[in-house]
Design a protein around this motif. Sequence first.
Motif, PDB file in Angstrom:
ATOM      1  N   MET A 163       0.854  -1.183   0.000  1.00 12.00           N
ATOM      2  CA  MET A 163       0.000   0.000   0.000  1.00 12.00           C
ATOM      3  C   MET A 163       0.889   1.232   0.000  1.00 12.00           C
ATOM      4  N   VAL A 164       0.686   2.110  -0.981  1.00 11.98           N
ATOM      5  CA  VAL A 164       1.606   3.224  -1.222  1.00 11.98           C
ATOM      6  C   VAL A 164       0.845   4.544  -1.211  1.00 11.98           C
ATOM      7  N   ASP A 165       1.207   5.406  -0.275  1.00 13.16           N
ATOM      8  CA  ASP A 165       0.677   6.771  -0.235  1.00 13.16           C
ATOM      9  C   ASP A 165       1.815   7.664   0.256  1.00 13.16           C
ATOM     10  N   ILE A 166       2.701   8.048  -0.661  1.00 18.00           N
ATOM     11  CA  ILE A 166       3.958   8.691  -0.268  1.00 18.00           C
ATOM     12  C   ILE A 166       4.131  10.072  -0.897  1.00 18.00           C
ATOM     13  N   GLU A 167       3.007  10.758  -1.128  1.00 17.87           N
ATOM     14  CA  GLU A 167       3.004  12.185  -1.452  1.00 17.87           C
ATOM     15  C   GLU A 167       3.922  12.562  -2.612  1.00 17.87           C
ATOM     16  N   HIS A 168       3.595  12.064  -3.801  1.00 17.03           N
ATOM     17  CA  HIS A 168       4.297  12.344  -5.061  1.00 17.03           C
ATOM     18  C   HIS A 168       5.594  11.548  -5.238  1.00 17.03           C
ATOM     19  N   ALA A 169       6.110  10.941  -4.181  1.00 16.98           N
ATOM     20  CA  ALA A 169       7.322  10.133  -4.337  1.00 16.98           C
ATOM     21  C   ALA A 169       7.017   8.802  -5.008  1.00 16.98           C
ATOM     22  N   GLU A 170       5.732   8.534  -5.302  1.00 16.70           N
ATOM     23  CA  GLU A 170       5.377   7.277  -5.970  1.00 16.70           C
ATOM     24  C   GLU A 170       5.855   7.244  -7.423  1.00 16.70           C
ATOM     25  N   TYR A 171       5.994   8.408  -8.062  1.00 12.94           N
ATOM     26  CA  TYR A 171       6.339   8.409  -9.489  1.00 12.94           C
ATOM     27  C   TYR A 171       7.693   7.749  -9.775  1.00 12.94           C
ATOM     28  N   PRO A 172       8.760   8.102  -9.072  1.00 13.32           N
ATOM     29  CA  PRO A 172      10.034   7.417  -9.340  1.00 13.32           C
ATOM     30  C   PRO A 172      10.076   5.976  -8.858  1.00 13.32           C
ATOM     31  N   VAL A 173       9.032   5.537  -8.138  1.00 12.40           N
ATOM     32  CA  VAL A 173       8.974   4.143  -7.687  1.00 12.40           C
ATOM     33  C   VAL A 173       8.406   3.233  -8.767  1.00 12.40           C
ATOM     34  N   PHE A 174       7.650   3.776  -9.725  1.00 13.22           N
ATOM     35  CA  PHE A 174       7.037   2.932 -10.748  1.00 13.22           C
ATOM     36  C   PHE A 174       8.043   2.017 -11.457  1.00 13.22           C
ATOM     37  N   PRO A 175       9.238   2.489 -11.836  1.00 14.63           N
ATOM     38  CA  PRO A 175      10.184   1.572 -12.494  1.00 14.63           C
ATOM     39  C   PRO A 175      10.560   0.364 -11.634  1.00 14.63           C
ATOM     40  N   PHE A 176      10.477   0.483 -10.323  1.00 13.69           N
ATOM     41  CA  PHE A 176      10.817  -0.643  -9.455  1.00 13.69           C
ATOM     42  C   PHE A 176       9.832  -1.805  -9.630  1.00 13.69           C
ATOM     43  N   ILE A 177       8.561  -1.496  -9.928  1.00 16.58           N
ATOM     44  CA  ILE A 177       7.547  -2.557  -9.985  1.00 16.58           C
ATOM     45  C   ILE A 177       7.275  -3.036 -11.406  1.00 16.58           C
ATOM     46  N   GLU A 178       7.975  -2.451 -12.386  1.00 21.61           N
ATOM     47  CA  GLU A 178       7.819  -2.922 -13.755  1.00 21.61           C
ATOM     48  C   GLU A 178       8.469  -4.291 -13.924  1.00 21.61           C
ATOM     49  N   GLU A 179       8.029  -5.004 -14.942  1.00 24.62           N
ATOM     50  CA  GLU A 179       8.708  -6.260 -15.272  1.00 24.62           C
ATOM     51  C   GLU A 179      10.168  -5.955 -15.599  1.00 24.62           C
ATOM     52  N   LYS A 180      11.055  -6.754 -15.015  1.00 17.97           N
ATOM     53  CA  LYS A 180      12.504  -6.591 -15.145  1.00 17.97           C
ATOM     54  C   LYS A 180      12.997  -5.319 -14.458  1.00 17.97           C
ATOM     55  N   GLY A 181      12.209  -4.784 -13.540  1.00 17.01           N
ATOM     56  CA  GLY A 181      12.661  -3.684 -12.708  1.00 17.01           C
ATOM     57  C   GLY A 181      13.502  -4.206 -11.553  1.00 17.01           C
ATOM     58  N   GLN A 182      13.834  -3.319 -10.618  1.00 17.00           N
ATOM     59  CA  GLN A 182      14.726  -3.694  -9.522  1.00 17.00           C
ATOM     60  C   GLN A 182      14.161  -4.824  -8.678  1.00 17.00           C
ATOM     61  N   LEU A 183      12.849  -4.838  -8.428  1.00 19.67           N
ATOM     62  CA  LEU A 183      12.277  -5.916  -7.624  1.00 19.67           C
ATOM     63  C   LEU A 183      12.415  -7.257  -8.338  1.00 19.67           C
ATOM     64  N   ASP A 184      12.102  -7.270  -9.623  1.00 18.51           N
ATOM     65  CA  ASP A 184      12.271  -8.498 -10.404  1.00 18.51           C
ATOM     66  C   ASP A 184      13.726  -8.959 -10.393  1.00 18.51           C
ATOM     67  N   ASP A 185      14.637  -8.030 -10.566  1.00 19.32           N
ATOM     68  CA  ASP A 185      16.059  -8.376 -10.601  1.00 19.32           C
ATOM     69  C   ASP A 185      16.495  -9.056  -9.304  1.00 19.32           C
ATOM     70  N   TRP A 186      15.886  -8.668  -8.199  1.00 18.53           N
ATOM     71  CA  TRP A 186      16.246  -9.246  -6.904  1.00 18.53           C
ATOM     72  C   TRP A 186      15.329 -10.395  -6.501  1.00 18.53           C
ATOM     73  N   GLY A 187      14.484 -10.840  -7.430  1.00 15.40           N
ATOM     74  CA  GLY A 187      13.622 -11.980  -7.145  1.00 15.40           C
ATOM     75  C   GLY A 187      12.502 -11.680  -6.174  1.00 15.40           C
ATOM     76  N   ILE A 188      12.093 -10.417  -6.089  1.00 14.05           N
ATOM     77  CA  ILE A 188      11.004 -10.012  -5.203  1.00 14.05           C
ATOM     78  C   ILE A 188       9.762  -9.770  -6.048  1.00 14.05           C
ATOM     79  N   HIS A 189       8.648 -10.389  -5.658  1.00 17.85           N
ATOM     80  CA  HIS A 189       7.418 -10.272  -6.434  1.00 17.85           C
ATOM     81  C   HIS A 189       6.290  -9.782  -5.528  1.00 17.85           C
ATOM     82  N   VAL A 190       5.621  -8.730  -5.968  1.00 25.90           N
ATOM     83  CA  VAL A 190       4.494  -8.157  -5.238  1.00 25.90           C
ATOM     84  C   VAL A 190       3.207  -8.640  -5.901  1.00 25.90           C
ATOM     85  N   CYS A 191       2.267  -9.124  -5.096  1.00 26.70           N
ATOM     86  CA  CYS A 191       1.035  -9.697  -5.642  1.00 26.70           C
ATOM     87  C   CYS A 191      -0.067  -8.667  -5.851  1.00 26.70           C
ATOM     88  N   GLN A 192      -0.230  -7.730  -4.918  1.00 31.76           N
ATOM     89  CA  GLN A 192      -1.317  -6.765  -4.999  1.00 31.76           C
ATOM     90  C   GLN A 192      -0.811  -5.402  -4.537  1.00 31.76           C
TER      91      GLN A 192
END
Length: 305
Positions: free
Chosen positions: A193-222
């Motif tokens: 759950m994300v409510d971080i007052e405009h700081a969400e925009y630079p976070v979007f690349p982290f949750i894209e396919e092959k983003g940083q989370l994918d690279d580290w084997g971390i998967h978010v379901c919802q």
Amino acid sequence: MGLHYSVNTVILFVVFGGNVLLKRNFDTRDNVDGLHRSAECVQESIEPLMVGNLWQFWDRFPYVVNKCSPSLKDVKLGEFPNSDEFKYHFLPLRKLPNCSIISLGIGKDVKAEKKMKSVLPGCQFFGADPVDEDNNELFSSFGKFFNMAVGDRNGSFRSYVLEEIYRYQEVLTIDLATFIRTNIKQQTIDQLMVDIEHAEYPVFPFIEEKGQLDDWGIHVCQINIEIHSPTDEDRETFASFLRKNFVTHQWIFVNSEIHPFFKHIRLFMVNGRNRECLNRYFLTDNKKRVTSKTRDVHIEDHLFQ
């Protein structure tokens, strides 16, 4: 917003505008197909608007998401209200070996998280906010609190935070991937759950396919995310995220609302590609589909990571 489930129908009531959408259910084995048909529906409606003035797609986006919201069988969507909105979470189909729920930006309001905890007592809750006052005490009553901002970088930066009032303040920050790997220590995150007052925009690349989370084997379901009223650069960032998602269909958009005055968007989306997430929440029959059509099998396997 209220959802009422029967054997044959799902009724979705959308808060802003009061639209009622009636959807038919698909056969159990088609939940994954239903998710991806929904993604195709959103793409067909939104992609043509993503040219020129990007306000066109911004204002239209929540309506399209709700119009295209997937119809699913034998799954239950939980609604968890806080002071001014609902958070949503599909309930697991079976007992989970582990369950992690993360809140970024507490804002001195934990009503939704506490309700989730009562429904999902086996889940661990983690919260982060740069303001310690009140947030620490409130969140620590049922979960683990971290006094920091989570975003796209490590160090400190000037952020818009809520104390007695919203104001800018220099805060300690950590990037999303490092925060999860260091503090949560789970490969599967059930809810973010994300409510971080405009700081969400630079976070979007982290949750894209092959983003940083994918690279580290971390998967978010919802994910429940508040996307604040954008600058021109912010709209382009969100548009870039959507364009990439149109190719991968990693994220399936289930519900969205737009504030009539402030124009921020609230969006609930689910992972439509990770097999562990699909097993937890959408595949009511875990048996491997048997078919003589090899091509169909390959197409189905392509939907999973």
